[in-house]
Design a protein around this motif. Structure first.
Motif, mmCIF file in Angstrom:
data_model
loop_
_atom_site.group_PDB
_atom_site.id
_atom_site.type_symbol
_atom_site.label_atom_id
_atom_site.label_comp_id
_atom_site.label_asym_id
_atom_site.label_seq_id
_atom_site.Cartn_x
_atom_site.Cartn_y
_atom_site.Cartn_z
ATOM 1 N N TRP A 64 -6.311 0.956 -0.787
ATOM 2 C CA TRP A 64 -5.402 -0.214 -0.402
ATOM 3 C C TRP A 64 -5.857 -1.511 -0.976
ATOM 4 C CZ3 TRP A 64 -6.632 -4.497 2.542
ATOM 5 C CH2 TRP A 64 -7.906 -4.517 3.388
ATOM 6 N N TYR B 2 0.842 -1.425 -0.059
ATOM 7 C CA TYR B 2 -0.078 -0.095 0.071
ATOM 8 C C TYR B 2 0.901 1.159 0.095
ATOM 9 C CZ TYR B 2 -3.305 3.448 1.507
ATOM 10 O OH TYR B 2 -4.289 4.732 1.436
ATOM 11 N N ASP B 3 0.546 2.185 -0.960
ATOM 12 C CA ASP B 3 1.236 3.488 -1.081
ATOM 13 C C ASP B 3 0.064 4.275 -1.092
ATOM 14 O OD1 ASP B 3 2.395 5.780 -1.693
ATOM 15 O OD2 ASP B 3 3.393 5.090 -3.253
ATOM 16 N N CYS C 275 -1.301 -6.370 -7.213
ATOM 17 C CA CYS C 275 0.012 -7.190 -6.747
ATOM 18 C C CYS C 275 0.345 -8.205 -7.672
ATOM 19 C CB CYS C 275 -0.227 -7.602 -5.274
ATOM 20 S SG CYS C 275 1.156 -8.686 -4.650
ATOM 21 N N ILE D 219 -9.270 -0.610 -9.940
ATOM 22 C CA ILE D 219 -8.727 0.924 -10.222
ATOM 23 C C ILE D 219 -9.164 1.323 -11.690
ATOM 24 C CG2 ILE D 219 -6.632 2.337 -10.365
ATOM 25 C CD1 ILE D 219 -5.236 0.367 -8.413
ATOM 26 N N ALA E 188 -0.378 6.725 -4.035
ATOM 27 C CA ALA E 188 -0.689 6.173 -5.274
ATOM 28 C C ALA E 188 -2.099 6.105 -5.312
ATOM 29 C CB ALA E 188 -0.046 4.688 -5.525
ATOM 30 N N LYS E 189 -2.475 5.788 -6.754
ATOM 31 C CA LYS E 189 -3.969 5.705 -7.286
ATOM 32 C C LYS E 189 -4.692 4.419 -6.629
ATOM 33 C CE LYS E 189 -6.658 6.104 -11.422
ATOM 34 N NZ LYS E 189 -6.564 6.425 -12.838
ATOM 35 N N GLY E 190 -5.727 4.457 -6.082
ATOM 36 C CA GLY E 190 -6.628 3.684 -5.883
ATOM 37 C C GLY E 190 -6.733 3.413 -4.275
ATOM 38 N N GLN F 150 -7.680 -1.903 -3.788
ATOM 39 C CA GLN F 150 -7.373 -1.736 -5.044
ATOM 40 C C GLN F 150 -5.625 -2.294 -5.505
ATOM 41 O OE1 GLN F 150 -9.152 1.920 -5.917
ATOM 42 N NE2 GLN F 150 -10.932 0.850 -6.906
ATOM 43 N N GLN F 151 -4.882 -1.445 -4.825
ATOM 44 C CA GLN F 151 -3.547 -1.681 -4.898
ATOM 45 C C GLN F 151 -2.884 -3.005 -4.676
ATOM 46 O OE1 GLN F 151 -1.219 1.298 -2.814
ATOM 47 N NE2 GLN F 151 -2.614 3.004 -3.430
#
Length: 71
Positions: free
Chosen positions: A44, A36-37, A51, A69, A40-42, A46-47
């Protein structure tokens, strides 16, 4: 936003997930910690869905979002 605020935000998500009972909370928390960032877009989820670490033992059970996303 400073790096400390970003870490705190990530930490808050991890802490929230760890409060869940059973296996789901710790699995979610580990995935958040790993990928998770907040910048970043989306979300957690969605990120985590995006993966690509198929060698991770949690990959088959990682949390997935309802929506993907959008580009």
């Amino acid at each position: 936003m400073t790096a400390n605020n970003l870490r705190r935000s990530k930490h808050e998500v991890i802490h929230q997930q760890l409060e869940k009972g059973g296996f789901r909370g710790p699995i979610n928390a580990k995935c958040v910690e790993c990928i998770y960032d907040p910048e970043a877009k989306g979300t957690w989820r969605q990120q985590v869905q995006a993966c690509t670490s198929k060698g991770c033992p949690l990959f088959p059970v990682r949390p997935t979002p309802i929506k993907v996303i959008s580009e």
